[in-house]
Design a protein around this motif. Structure first.
Motif, PDB file in Angstrom:
ATOM      1  N   TYR A  34       5.949   9.055   2.650  1.00  0.00           N
ATOM      2  CA  TYR A  34       5.129   8.401   3.714  1.00  0.00           C
ATOM      3  C   TYR A  34       4.820   8.994   5.062  1.00  0.00           C
ATOM      4  O   TYR A  34       4.433   8.313   5.946  1.00  0.00           O
ATOM      5  CB  TYR A  34       5.695   6.813   3.952  1.00  0.00           C
ATOM      6  CG  TYR A  34       6.070   6.383   2.626  1.00  0.00           C
ATOM      7  CD1 TYR A  34       5.361   5.421   1.796  1.00  0.00           C
ATOM      8  CD2 TYR A  34       7.497   6.388   2.307  1.00  0.00           C
ATOM      9  CE1 TYR A  34       5.853   4.979   0.679  1.00  0.00           C
ATOM     10  CE2 TYR A  34       7.993   5.832   1.138  1.00  0.00           C
ATOM     11  CZ  TYR A  34       7.171   5.121   0.485  1.00  0.00           C
ATOM     12  OH  TYR A  34       7.811   4.559  -0.789  1.00  0.00           O
ATOM     13  N   LEU A  51       3.191  10.425  -4.013  1.00  0.00           N
ATOM     14  CA  LEU A  51       2.449   9.199  -3.834  1.00  0.00           C
ATOM     15  C   LEU A  51       2.697   8.527  -2.725  1.00  0.00           C
ATOM     16  O   LEU A  51       3.985   8.231  -2.602  1.00  0.00           O
ATOM     17  CB  LEU A  51       2.972   8.327  -5.159  1.00  0.00           C
ATOM     18  CG  LEU A  51       2.323   6.659  -4.973  1.00  0.00           C
ATOM     19  CD1 LEU A  51       1.042   6.769  -5.326  1.00  0.00           C
ATOM     20  CD2 LEU A  51       3.102   5.668  -6.106  1.00  0.00           C
ATOM     21  N   GLY A  53       2.744   5.710  -1.609  1.00  0.00           N
ATOM     22  CA  GLY A  53       2.505   4.177  -2.175  1.00  0.00           C
ATOM     23  C   GLY A  53       2.674   3.139  -1.228  1.00  0.00           C
ATOM     24  O   GLY A  53       3.003   3.348  -0.076  1.00  0.00           O
ATOM     25  N   ASP A  93      -2.369   4.972  -2.608  1.00  0.00           N
ATOM     26  CA  ASP A  93      -2.367   3.691  -3.362  1.00  0.00           C
ATOM     27  C   ASP A  93      -3.438   2.853  -2.466  1.00  0.00           C
ATOM     28  O   ASP A  93      -3.550   2.921  -1.329  1.00  0.00           O
ATOM     29  CB  ASP A  93      -0.996   2.792  -2.923  1.00  0.00           C
ATOM     30  CG  ASP A  93      -0.291   2.704  -4.398  1.00  0.00           C
ATOM     31  OD1 ASP A  93      -0.772   2.999  -5.444  1.00  0.00           O
ATOM     32  OD2 ASP A  93       0.817   2.348  -3.930  1.00  0.00           O
ATOM     33  N   VAL A 225      10.586   5.609  -5.836  1.00  0.00           N
ATOM     34  CA  VAL A 225      10.493   5.467  -4.511  1.00  0.00           C
ATOM     35  C   VAL A 225      11.695   6.257  -3.852  1.00  0.00           C
ATOM     36  O   VAL A 225      12.905   6.387  -4.123  1.00  0.00           O
ATOM     37  CB  VAL A 225      10.661   4.081  -4.263  1.00  0.00           C
ATOM     38  CG1 VAL A 225      10.745   3.869  -2.611  1.00  0.00           C
ATOM     39  CG2 VAL A 225       9.437   3.219  -4.707  1.00  0.00           C
TER      40      VAL A 225
HETATM   41  O1  KIV Z   1       3.733   2.079  -4.260  1.00  0.00           O
HETATM   42  C1  KIV Z   1       4.610   2.492  -5.021  1.00  0.00           C
HETATM   43  O2  KIV Z   1       5.643   3.080  -4.507  1.00  0.00           O
HETATM   44  C2  KIV Z   1       4.416   2.506  -6.441  1.00  0.00           C
HETATM   45  C3  KIV Z   1       5.353   3.182  -7.249  1.00  0.00           C
HETATM   46  C4  KIV Z   1       6.632   2.234  -7.336  1.00  0.00           C
HETATM   47  C5  KIV Z   1       4.927   3.860  -8.572  1.00  0.00           C
HETATM   48  O3  KIV Z   1       3.118   2.302  -6.772  1.00  0.00           O
END
Ligand code: KIV
Length: 274
Positions: A34, A51, A53, A93, A225
């Motif tokens: 992040y 990711l 996320g 995301d 995570v």
């Molecule tokens: O937001 C996130 O961390 C996720 C993972 C759990 C795959 O979508």
């Protein structure tokens, strides 16, 4: 391994590279990130996918669920991660409320993420019910990662964070949705907290990479995570989580030492001043 070696020896990871990894049986490593500093370390360590996320809502902002985080906040996190990376693929995301309304809204949210952050792909939670949005985003040239099983944006509908798709009806629906997402052109799918046997079956029956979290070892890659994996979070201990460090305790101990050194006038010493 030095950074120089890494930069020279490894090509940038693309969605096609992930597909090739599945085809040759090489597992895909994915973690969340992040912020700039953490993303830099993870990329340098050789992670395949980062990711951004919406779990940032929990671990960065302290919310109970992923629902409150906004599109602007996701873009801010994604910008910081993208600045740090040299090699890995960055997936972001689409947050709750930024794509469920209609496919036009979904596309405009995805375009904002791509334009304003420089990330490479987006991830959406759901199957058939968001198919129109998935197709519209993909048709604009943006790669989409799917997410099935436990989808935290629907937590108030599920009512609990327990394992999904244990019963045949839900398991059949999940397999059907995975095939629908593959057919729509998704480049990969995350499967969260479902029985390992079902996840293995999905990974065998679709040709795109399946990345698991709490979905066993029969899939094409794993995601965690990063705050959980490093032990920064401490009150979250699902069975699927392997902690590689206890950073909560380490950071607390270091902070206690710092406080004590400041109070006792031990810090700074003669060599730590001008
Ligand atoms: O937001 C996130 O961390 C996720 C993972 C759990 C795959 O979508």
């Amino acid at each position: 391994m030095s950074t120089e070696l890494k930069k020279k020896d490894f090509k940038k990871i693309t969605t096609l590279a992930l597909l090739a990894m599945k085809q040759r049986g090489e597992k895909i490593s994915m973690l969340t990130a992040y912020d700039y500093s953490m993303a830099r370390i993870l990329d340098e360590a050789g992670i395949d996918v980062l990711l951004v996320g919406d779990s940032a809502s929990n671990v960065m902002a302290g919310h109970e669920t992923t629902l409150p985080i906004t599109l602007d906040q996701m873009i801010y996190h994604a910008q910081s991660v993208v600045k740090a990376i040299e090699r890995c693929l960055v997936v972001v995301d689409l947050p709750f409320g930024s794509y469920q309304g209609n496919s036009r809204e979904a596309l405009s949210s995805a375009i904002r993420i791509m334009k304003e952050s420089g990330a490479h792909c987006v991830k959406l939670e759901g199957g058939e019910e968001i198919l129109e949005s998935v197709k519209r985003i993909i048709s604009s040239g943006i790669p989409v990662m799917g997410h099935l099983g436990l989808t935290p944006q629907s937590i108030y509908q599920f009512g609990t964070y327990t394992v999904r798709a244990k019963e045949k009806e839900e398991a059949d629906a999940l397999l059907r949705n995975a095939k629908i997402l593959e057919e729509a052109g998704c480049f990969a799918i995350v499967l969260e907290k479902i029985p390992a046997a079902l996840a293995t079956k999905v990974a065998k029956e679709v040709s795109i990479p399946i990345i698991g979290i709490g979905a066993g070892s029969g899939v094409d890659g794993q995601v965690l995570v990063v705050h959980d994996m490093l032990g920064i979070t401490k009150d979250f201990s699902p069975r699927f989580l392997r902690r590689y460090l206890d950073l909560y305790a380490e950071i607390k101990k270091a902070t206690e030492s710092y406080i004590s050194d400041v109070k006792s006038n031990d810090f700074p010493n003669e060599n730590e001043q001008y």
